[in-house]
Design a protein around this motif. Structure first.
Motif, PDB file in Angstrom:
ATOM      1  N   THR A 152       0.846  -1.198   0.000  1.00  0.00           N
ATOM      2  CA  THR A 152       0.000   0.000   0.000  1.00  0.00           C
ATOM      3  C   THR A 152       0.877   1.242   0.000  1.00  0.00           C
ATOM      4  N   VAL A 153       0.344   2.331  -0.528  1.00  0.00           N
ATOM      5  CA  VAL A 153       1.121   3.554  -0.723  1.00  0.00           C
ATOM      6  C   VAL A 153       0.613   4.678   0.173  1.00  0.00           C
ATOM      7  N   SER A 154       1.553   5.423   0.723  1.00  0.00           N
ATOM      8  CA  SER A 154       1.209   6.675   1.392  1.00  0.00           C
ATOM      9  C   SER A 154       2.071   7.772   0.779  1.00  0.00           C
ATOM     10  N   GLU A 155       1.448   8.925   0.509  1.00  0.00           N
ATOM     11  CA  GLU A 155       2.195  10.046  -0.066  1.00  0.00           C
ATOM     12  C   GLU A 155       2.877  10.827   1.040  1.00  0.00           C
ATOM     13  N   GLN A 156       4.164  11.146   0.821  1.00  0.00           N
ATOM     14  CA  GLN A 156       4.974  11.878   1.779  1.00  0.00           C
ATOM     15  C   GLN A 156       5.292  13.263   1.235  1.00  0.00           C
ATOM     16  N   ASP A 157       5.832  14.121   2.082  1.00  0.00           N
ATOM     17  CA  ASP A 157       6.218  15.466   1.640  1.00  0.00           C
ATOM     18  C   ASP A 157       7.281  15.396   0.552  1.00  0.00           C
ATOM     19  N   THR A 158       8.140  14.356   0.610  1.00  0.00           N
ATOM     20  CA  THR A 158       9.245  14.251  -0.338  1.00  0.00           C
ATOM     21  C   THR A 158       8.994  13.232  -1.435  1.00  0.00           C
ATOM     22  N   GLY A 159       7.830  12.567  -1.428  1.00  0.00           N
ATOM     23  CA  GLY A 159       7.569  11.568  -2.451  1.00  0.00           C
ATOM     24  C   GLY A 159       6.552  10.536  -2.013  1.00  0.00           C
ATOM     25  N   TYR A 160       6.950   9.262  -2.036  1.00  0.00           N
ATOM     26  CA  TYR A 160       6.025   8.173  -1.751  1.00  0.00           C
ATOM     27  C   TYR A 160       6.679   7.111  -0.862  1.00  0.00           C
ATOM     28  N   GLU A 161       5.848   6.375  -0.157  1.00  0.00           N
ATOM     29  CA  GLU A 161       6.320   5.243   0.631  1.00  0.00           C
ATOM     30  C   GLU A 161       5.399   4.057   0.389  1.00  0.00           C
ATOM     31  N   ILE A 162       5.995   2.903   0.073  1.00  0.00           N
ATOM     32  CA  ILE A 162       5.242   1.664  -0.078  1.00  0.00           C
ATOM     33  C   ILE A 162       5.442   0.825   1.178  1.00  0.00           C
ATOM     34  N   ARG A 163       4.317   0.343   1.732  1.00  0.00           N
ATOM     35  CA  ARG A 163       4.344  -0.509   2.924  1.00  0.00           C
ATOM     36  C   ARG A 163       3.877  -1.914   2.543  1.00  0.00           C
ATOM     37  N   TYR A 164       4.669  -2.891   2.947  1.00  0.00           N
ATOM     38  CA  TYR A 164       4.327  -4.286   2.670  1.00  0.00           C
ATOM     39  C   TYR A 164       4.380  -5.038   3.987  1.00  0.00           C
ATOM     40  N   GLU A 165       3.229  -5.500   4.452  1.00  0.00           N
ATOM     41  CA  GLU A 165       3.160  -6.189   5.736  1.00  0.00           C
ATOM     42  C   GLU A 165       3.411  -7.683   5.567  1.00  0.00           C
ATOM     43  N   ILE A 166       4.158  -8.244   6.496  1.00  0.00           N
ATOM     44  CA  ILE A 166       4.469  -9.671   6.499  1.00  0.00           C
ATOM     45  C   ILE A 166       3.784 -10.288   7.706  1.00  0.00           C
ATOM     46  N   ASP A 167       2.778 -11.105   7.447  1.00  0.00           N
ATOM     47  CA  ASP A 167       2.036 -11.760   8.520  1.00  0.00           C
ATOM     48  C   ASP A 167       2.229 -13.270   8.512  1.00  0.00           C
ATOM     49  N   SER A 168       2.943 -13.783   7.499  1.00  0.00           N
ATOM     50  CA  SER A 168       3.127 -15.225   7.392  1.00  0.00           C
ATOM     51  C   SER A 168       4.336 -15.516   6.516  1.00  0.00           C
ATOM     52  N   ARG A 169       4.723 -16.773   6.483  1.00  0.00           N
ATOM     53  CA  ARG A 169       5.816 -17.199   5.626  1.00  0.00           C
ATOM     54  C   ARG A 169       5.491 -16.908   4.166  1.00  0.00           C
ATOM     55  N   GLU A 170       4.231 -17.083   3.788  1.00  0.00           N
ATOM     56  CA  GLU A 170       3.823 -16.869   2.401  1.00  0.00           C
ATOM     57  C   GLU A 170       4.027 -15.419   1.972  1.00  0.00           C
ATOM     58  N   ASP A 171       3.853 -14.484   2.904  1.00  0.00           N
ATOM     59  CA  ASP A 171       4.060 -13.072   2.577  1.00  0.00           C
ATOM     60  C   ASP A 171       5.521 -12.777   2.283  1.00  0.00           C
ATOM     61  N   ALA A 172       6.431 -13.530   2.909  1.00  0.00           N
ATOM     62  CA  ALA A 172       7.867 -13.278   2.752  1.00  0.00           C
ATOM     63  C   ALA A 172       8.457 -13.965   1.531  1.00  0.00           C
ATOM     64  N   ILE A 173       7.857 -15.067   1.114  1.00  0.00           N
ATOM     65  CA  ILE A 173       8.419 -15.887   0.043  1.00  0.00           C
ATOM     66  C   ILE A 173       8.738 -15.110  -1.244  1.00  0.00           C
ATOM     67  N   PRO A 174       7.881 -14.174  -1.702  1.00  0.00           N
ATOM     68  CA  PRO A 174       8.181 -13.487  -2.967  1.00  0.00           C
ATOM     69  C   PRO A 174       9.508 -12.748  -2.983  1.00  0.00           C
ATOM     70  N   PHE A 175      10.093 -12.471  -1.818  1.00  0.00           N
ATOM     71  CA  PHE A 175      11.333 -11.699  -1.769  1.00  0.00           C
ATOM     72  C   PHE A 175      12.582 -12.579  -1.814  1.00  0.00           C
ATOM     73  N   PHE A 176      12.430 -13.889  -1.757  1.00  0.00           N
ATOM     74  CA  PHE A 176      13.587 -14.756  -1.614  1.00  0.00           C
ATOM     75  C   PHE A 176      13.686 -15.776  -2.744  1.00  0.00           C
ATOM     76  N   ASN A 177      14.937 -16.172  -3.026  1.00  0.00           N
ATOM     77  CA  ASN A 177      15.160 -17.182  -4.051  1.00  0.00           C
ATOM     78  C   ASN A 177      14.848 -18.571  -3.501  1.00  0.00           C
ATOM     79  N   ASP A 178      15.020 -19.585  -4.355  1.00  0.00           N
ATOM     80  CA  ASP A 178      14.640 -20.946  -3.970  1.00  0.00           C
ATOM     81  C   ASP A 178      15.427 -21.436  -2.764  1.00  0.00           C
TER      82      ASP A 178
END
Length: 250
Positions: free
Chosen positions: A159-185
């Protein structure tokens, strides 16, 4: 605890700039989950978002890659820590990537400072006033600024929030499945035995869609063992470094 500590080190190395391919299926599930979460919000929140014409995460990442995908050089300063009931381990790194085929990585673990150089494919370590050539190469693949941008794709589910200097994306990790897309095999195989994942990744972009920094907070647990991991990174001198500074001995 040893296995969790090893996992924590792997996660720190992968955080906010991994070089592995994500799990597309898991990423799609994360996106669907995010969409469902958004749909479950109040009508008032939805209306406000539409009225403000809020920028969404995929658009920011796409704009960043379009504007800066060909950029090579940058300086990244990262501070990472692992803490548990047994204590805390902190490491600080400064990575300098030039426009040429060279990179400098200064590593400070609180006990010693070691600087790695890769110049024309050759790996050197500078420490205590002396430099030594290394037989083991240091991989430079995917180290350019544009490569780092392409690795932010899993954040499209954030999700995105607009900042004074630009933008910030927040990605919440609530489970192993949420983390998997960031890691290799390889990393995905390690985290199969981890029972608990909980954390947050935030990535900052300026108004020109430059990726300027990121933060990670993550708690991982297995059985009665638990580790807290934090990492923050700032990006500077983007596209402005022609050559890295080297010791006179080089």
């Amino acid at each position: 605890m040893k296995k969790l500590l090893l996992l924590a080190m792997i996660l720190l190395l992968a955080a906010c700039g991994n070089n592995g391919s994500g799990n597309e299926a898991s990423n799609e599930e994360s996106q669907e989950s995010t969409e469902e979460s958004s749909d479950s919000g109040s009508d008032e929140e939805t209306q406000t978002t539409e009225e403000e014409g809020a920028v969404e995460a995929p658009e920011i990442i796409e704009e960043a890659n379009a504007a800066w995908g060909d950029t090579v050089s940058y300086e990244a300063r990262q501070t990472s820590s692992i803490s548990s009931g047994d204590g805390q381990y902190v490491v600080r790194t400064i990575t300098t990537r030039s426009e040429q085929n060279e990179i400098k990585i200064e590593v400070d673990d609180g006990e010693q400072i070691q600087t790695h150089y890769v110049v024309d494919g050759e790996h050197f370590i500078y420490q205590n006033g002396s430099i030594e050539a290394q037989d083991q190469s240091l991989e430079m693949e995917n180290s350019a600024y544009g490569d780092l941008l392409s690795q932010l794709e899993p954040l499209s589910a954030g999700t995105v929030s607009e900042q004074d200097t630009g933008y910030e994306i927040r990605y919440e990790i609530d489970s192993r499945e949420d983390a998997i897309p960031f890691f290799n095999d390889e990393v995905q195989n390690v985290i199969q035995d981890v029972d608990m994942f909980n954390g947050l990744i935030t990535v900052q972009f300026n108004e020109d869609y430059q990726y300027t920094g990121a933060e990670l907070t993550l708690t991982v647990g297995s059985g009665q063992e638990e580790l807290n991991i934090t990492s923050n990174i700032t990006m500077d001198r983007i596209g402005e470094i022609d050559l890295i500074e080297k010791p006179k001995e080089m």
